[in-house]
Scaffold this motif. Structure first.
Motif, PDB file in Angstrom:
ATOM      1  N   GLN A  88      -9.935  67.492 -14.950  1.00 48.65           N
ATOM      2  CA  GLN A  88     -10.115  68.452 -13.926  1.00 48.65           C
ATOM      3  C   GLN A  88      -8.901  69.211 -13.608  1.00 48.65           C
ATOM      4  O   GLN A  88      -8.930  70.354 -13.378  1.00 48.65           O
ATOM      5  CB  GLN A  88     -10.856  67.816 -12.638  1.00 48.65           C
ATOM      6  N   ASN A  89      -7.996  68.278 -13.585  1.00 47.52           N
ATOM      7  CA  ASN A  89      -6.600  68.867 -13.159  1.00 47.52           C
ATOM      8  C   ASN A  89      -5.937  70.165 -14.113  1.00 47.52           C
ATOM      9  O   ASN A  89      -5.471  71.314 -13.749  1.00 47.52           O
ATOM     10  CB  ASN A  89      -5.311  67.974 -13.056  1.00 47.52           C
ATOM     11  N   LEU A  90      -6.287  69.727 -15.313  1.00 42.50           N
ATOM     12  CA  LEU A  90      -5.797  70.732 -16.388  1.00 42.50           C
ATOM     13  C   LEU A  90      -6.674  71.848 -16.422  1.00 42.50           C
ATOM     14  O   LEU A  90      -6.219  72.950 -16.646  1.00 42.50           O
ATOM     15  CB  LEU A  90      -5.946  70.088 -17.853  1.00 42.50           C
ATOM     16  N   ARG A  91      -8.093  71.720 -16.210  1.00 41.35           N
ATOM     17  CA  ARG A  91      -9.020  72.807 -16.164  1.00 41.35           C
ATOM     18  C   ARG A  91      -8.630  73.936 -15.178  1.00 41.35           C
ATOM     19  O   ARG A  91      -8.424  75.091 -15.069  1.00 41.35           O
ATOM     20  CB  ARG A  91     -10.346  72.527 -15.906  1.00 41.35           C
ATOM     21  N   PHE A  92      -8.200  73.290 -13.967  1.00 41.95           N
ATOM     22  CA  PHE A  92      -7.594  74.128 -12.851  1.00 41.95           C
ATOM     23  C   PHE A  92      -6.417  74.866 -13.083  1.00 41.95           C
ATOM     24  O   PHE A  92      -6.462  76.337 -13.053  1.00 41.95           O
ATOM     25  CB  PHE A  92      -7.349  73.250 -11.451  1.00 41.95           C
ATOM     26  N   LYS A  93      -5.344  74.059 -13.780  1.00 44.58           N
ATOM     27  CA  LYS A  93      -4.109  74.582 -14.280  1.00 44.58           C
ATOM     28  C   LYS A  93      -4.386  75.619 -15.384  1.00 44.58           C
ATOM     29  O   LYS A  93      -3.854  77.058 -15.354  1.00 44.58           O
ATOM     30  CB  LYS A  93      -3.201  73.650 -14.721  1.00 44.58           C
ATOM     31  N   LEU A  97      -3.202  79.766 -15.240  1.00 55.01           N
ATOM     32  CA  LEU A  97      -2.562  80.290 -16.182  1.00 55.01           C
ATOM     33  C   LEU A  97      -3.034  81.729 -16.764  1.00 55.01           C
ATOM     34  O   LEU A  97      -2.541  82.642 -16.991  1.00 55.01           O
ATOM     35  CB  LEU A  97      -2.170  79.309 -17.329  1.00 55.01           C
ATOM     36  N   GLU A  98      -4.461  81.420 -16.843  1.00 58.68           N
ATOM     37  CA  GLU A  98      -5.066  82.589 -17.650  1.00 58.68           C
ATOM     38  C   GLU A  98      -5.093  84.007 -16.538  1.00 58.68           C
ATOM     39  O   GLU A  98      -4.866  84.959 -16.993  1.00 58.68           O
ATOM     40  CB  GLU A  98      -6.679  82.273 -17.731  1.00 58.68           C
ATOM     41  N   THR A  99      -4.819  83.443 -15.245  1.00 60.43           N
ATOM     42  CA  THR A  99      -4.912  84.803 -14.493  1.00 60.43           C
ATOM     43  C   THR A  99      -3.677  85.181 -14.333  1.00 60.43           C
ATOM     44  O   THR A  99      -3.209  86.402 -14.427  1.00 60.43           O
ATOM     45  CB  THR A  99      -5.275  84.131 -13.056  1.00 60.43           C
TER      46      THR A  99
END
Lengths: 336, 111
Positions: A88-93, A97-99
């Motif tokens: 979940q954490n990585l998905r948020f990060k 990053l994509e933004t």
């Protein structure tokens, strides 16, 4: 959001329904419910503890050994719970990053966009497309008051963010060149020193730099290991390679660049490109430089911008719309 | 898109790396790791055999440039052999052929 109590009740209902009737639909509803729980951030061990609690409620006189097996299962699931939270954490990060990359790509675009000058004697067409979000290709046009036009096309080796950052460095180095026009060989020698000092040793830049004298219609140019362009002579009705030899920027600090000169007659054409144009890979293998020339020749009666747009579309189609490398194509045509 | 790196000894006693396959942005990091370690020794002598390298792009050239710079610093030698016409053209355009020793594969027999 789902609260603990709601989840408990809904899970209990589905479970009871299934234990009674064992029907497929309830099973499927259970699956749907699990997706909903994932969306709400419920971890695997939370689901399990709800299950255990309900089982205790349904079977108060459960065999003690069966009951303790649940505790064991719960412990065994804890690792999965941790992995889930990490995910979940990585998905948020990743979203963050994509933004940031999107923003950086936009900044780079606005930084690198070079307006194509309107010149009476020259018809100029440019197309530059990145393979990924950020481009390692760079081009610029600068025209001074004495009717000299300087043209640069460059390619930073490597793709994506590191290449783009390096490109921005070159852009600043070029912007800080003195106001008065400089000989192409001297420009490359200066940039070579900048790149040699600043860049990671496996990174290098290729560049073609030209200075066009609009009064005499002469092109002075030098190349730092850049993919050679083409010169079309209208008198001979022939394309030839625009040969210029020189080492890539960043290889050796003391490199000197040779300067070349060409007289441009009415109807003549100068084609500049990045290796993304000639390294175009199709199902049948690489396209040959001659094929690029053929594509240009077929469209020669059109305006320079129409030629580059149409050649790009054709090469994009041949690669099944998957650019492997940044693509830049510039055409300068002396008007008749 | 794959690259096999075979390591051996060159005839001159130095290290030999035979590259089989494609050297591009995907495979270059693999070569970079092996090659830069080999040249990171005072007086290192490394030969790269590219006769079975059927594709190389500018990222591959970048790795060779990095190795060349390191070799210069360490007073070593870097030799490249068996260039296919396509790779040879890349070496010519980028000016690498002026500064890196290129040997004909026939002259360099390997053990």
């Amino acid at each position: 959001m789902i609260d603990q109590e709601q989840m408990y009740e809904r899970y209990k209902r589905l479970l009871a329904e299934y234990m009674e009737g064992k029907n497929e639909e309830t099973l499927y509803n259970g699956q749907l419910f699990s997706r909903h729980m994932i969306e709400c951030g419920v971890s695997p061990e939370d689901v399990l503890s709800v299950h255990i609690e309900i089982m205790r409620e349904f079977f108060p006189n459960m065999d003690e050994r069966l009951e303790s097996s649940f505790d064991f299962l719960l412990e065994a699931m804890i690792g999965y719970g941790l992995a889930y939270r990490e995910h979940q954490n990585l998905r948020f990060k990743q979203r963050q990053l994509e933004t940031e990359i999107d923003i950086a790509a936009n900044v780079q675009q606005s930084l690198l966009v070079s307006a194509v000058p309107e010149i009476d004697s020259l018809d100029i067409g440019v197309i530059s497309k990145p393979a990924k979000k950020m481009s390692g290709d760079y081009y610029h046009f600068v025209r001074d008051e004495q009717n000299f036009l300087s043209i640069a096309i460059a390619d930073v080796i490597g793709k994506g963010i590191p290449a783009a950052m390096c490109m921005s460095m070159i852009k600043y180095a070029m912007d800080s060149e003195p106001e008065q026009r400089t000989k192409p060989s001297a420009v490359l020698e200066n940039l070579n020193r900048v790149v040699e000092q600043n860049v990671d040793p496996s990174m290098f830049i290729t560049m073609f730099y030209g200075l066009y004298n609009e009064k005499e219609h002469r092109l002075y140019y030098a190349s730092a290991g850049h993919e050679p362009g083409f010169f079309y002579s209208s008198q001979k009705d022939r394309f030839e390679e625009l040969t210029a030899k020189g080492r890539v920027l960043g290889l050796d600090r003391s490199t000197k660049y040779r300067e070349y000169e060409k007289l441009i007659m009415p109807g003549d054409m100068i084609v500049l490109l990045s290796d993304g144009v000639t390294e175009c890979r199709t199902k049948k293998g690489f396209i040959e430089r001659g094929e690029v020339v053929d594509l240009i020749r077929k469209r020669m009666d059109r305006s320079a911008q129409e030629i580059v747009d149409s050649v790009y579309k054709e090469l994009e189609r041949l690669q099944e719309f998957q650019l492997r490398d940044d693509f830049t194509l510039i055409i300068l045509k002396r008007r008749v | 898109m794959n690259l096999n790196i075979l390591q051996g000894k060159a005839k001159d006693g130095g290290e030999l790396l035979i590259l089989k396959g494609e050297l591009d942005a995907y495979t270059a990091p693999k070569l970079k790791e092996t090659l830069l370690e080999l040249v990171d020794i005072e007086g290192a002598s490394v030969t790269l055999d590219l006769s079975d390298t059927n594709y190389m792009d500018s990222t591959g050239i970048g790795v060779i440039i990095a190795a060349y710079k390191k070799v210069c610093k360490n007073n070593g030698t870097l030799i490249v052999q068996g260039l296919t016409p396509r790779v040879e053209r890349l070496f010519d355009i980028t000016g690498l052929s002026d500064i890196i020793t290129i040997e004909d594969i026939n002259k360099e027999e390997t053990r």
